[in-house]
Enzyme design. Structure first.
Site, PDB file in Angstrom:
ATOM      1  N   HIS A   1      -5.883  36.612 -13.714  1.00  0.00           N
ATOM      2  CA  HIS A   1      -5.032  37.813 -13.662  1.00  0.00           C
ATOM      3  C   HIS A   1      -3.952  37.890 -14.909  1.00  0.00           C
ATOM      4  O   HIS A   1      -3.673  36.799 -15.403  1.00  0.00           O
ATOM      5  CB  HIS A   1      -3.961  37.581 -12.456  1.00  0.00           C
ATOM      6  CG  HIS A   1      -4.871  37.414 -11.152  1.00  0.00           C
ATOM      7  ND1 HIS A   1      -5.650  38.300 -10.611  1.00  0.00           N
ATOM      8  CD2 HIS A   1      -5.171  35.878 -10.743  1.00  0.00           C
ATOM      9  CE1 HIS A   1      -6.094  37.680  -9.597  1.00  0.00           C
ATOM     10  NE2 HIS A   1      -5.862  36.372  -9.777  1.00  0.00           N
TER      11      HIS A   1
ATOM     12  N   LYS B   1      -9.888  14.903 -17.400  1.00  0.00           N
ATOM     13  CA  LYS B   1     -10.180  14.339 -18.805  1.00  0.00           C
ATOM     14  C   LYS B   1     -11.440  13.481 -18.501  1.00  0.00           C
ATOM     15  O   LYS B   1     -11.647  12.758 -17.697  1.00  0.00           O
ATOM     16  CB  LYS B   1      -9.060  13.432 -19.150  1.00  0.00           C
ATOM     17  CG  LYS B   1      -7.715  14.427 -19.344  1.00  0.00           C
ATOM     18  CD  LYS B   1      -6.711  13.531 -19.840  1.00  0.00           C
ATOM     19  CE  LYS B   1      -5.281  14.069 -20.197  1.00  0.00           C
ATOM     20  NZ  LYS B   1      -4.964  15.254 -19.962  1.00  0.00           N
TER      21      LYS B   1
ATOM     22  N   GLY C   1     -15.128  15.909  -3.701  1.00  0.00           N
ATOM     23  CA  GLY C   1     -14.474  16.827  -2.887  1.00  0.00           C
ATOM     24  C   GLY C   1     -12.968  17.212  -3.498  1.00  0.00           C
ATOM     25  O   GLY C   1     -12.254  16.583  -4.157  1.00  0.00           O
TER      26      GLY C   1
ATOM     27  N   ALA D   1     -13.642  13.398  -7.331  1.00  0.00           N
ATOM     28  CA  ALA D   1     -12.501  14.112  -6.176  1.00  0.00           C
ATOM     29  C   ALA D   1     -11.365  14.680  -6.705  1.00  0.00           C
ATOM     30  O   ALA D   1     -10.633  13.571  -7.401  1.00  0.00           O
ATOM     31  CB  ALA D   1     -12.755  13.292  -5.030  1.00  0.00           C
TER      32      ALA D   1
END
Length: 179
Positions: A109, A173, A135, A153
């Protein structure tokens, strides 16, 4: 088109409303299928997505903007609560696994308040072959994840992840090379 090319879209156009309504109808039907109707669920996904390989499985509570901008390869699995903001292309390779609560977001945006309500932009995302995304990870606009990579995750991926590496953290990273 260059993978990093920005796509500009106007909010509220009749075409965009129609396309997002189609995706909402199909995802609603998918998310409300009984668990034992796997063939019906797969059929709805094949109707929704732009391209699908063999062995396609997404758990319920899947959401997307358009659907037709999502292309997945062979042997694709995504866990519960998978969200893809696909105002630009999302290409996912073969043999990919995506954990629960993962978000893939091509959308962005304007930083100027006046422009935010009128139009948006999106940058394509590419995920290579044999990638595992853990996840609660977030993949942001314009990112490319190379073949055989692992995103740990809870990671927030803001930059490209090279092939054969493990990335983790916020922002993600490089933490290890995969032999």
């Amino acid at each position: 088109m260059d993978n990093k090319a920005k796509v500009i879209y106007k909010r509220g156009t009749s075409e965009l409303k129609q396309d997002t309504h189609r995706a909402a109808e199909l995802t609603f039907s998918f998310n409300n299928c009984p668990p034992d109707e796997e063939d019906k669920k797969e059929g709805l996904l094949r109707e929704l997505l732009g391209k699908c390989g063999r062995k396609l499985f997404i758990e319920h509570n899947f959401h997307c903007d358009l659907g037709y901008n999502i292309e997945v390869g062979e042997n694709f699995y995504a866990g519960f609560n998978f969200t893809v903001l696909d105002m630009a292309k999302v290409n996912i390779g073969n043999n990919c696994m995506i954990g629960p609560n993962v978000g893939i977001y091509t959308a962005g945006h304007s930083i100027q308040p006046a422009g935010r309500t009128k139009e948006g932009y999106a940058i394509p995302i590419t995920i290579g072959n044999d990638v595992w995304i853990g996840g609660s990870s977030t993949i942001l606009a314009g990112v490319t994840i190379g073949d055989n990579a692992i995103v740990a995750a809870g990671s927030v991926v803001t930059k490209d992840v090279p092939a054969n590496t493990i990335a983790a953290g916020n922002p993600a990273k490089h933490i290890k090379h995969i032999e």
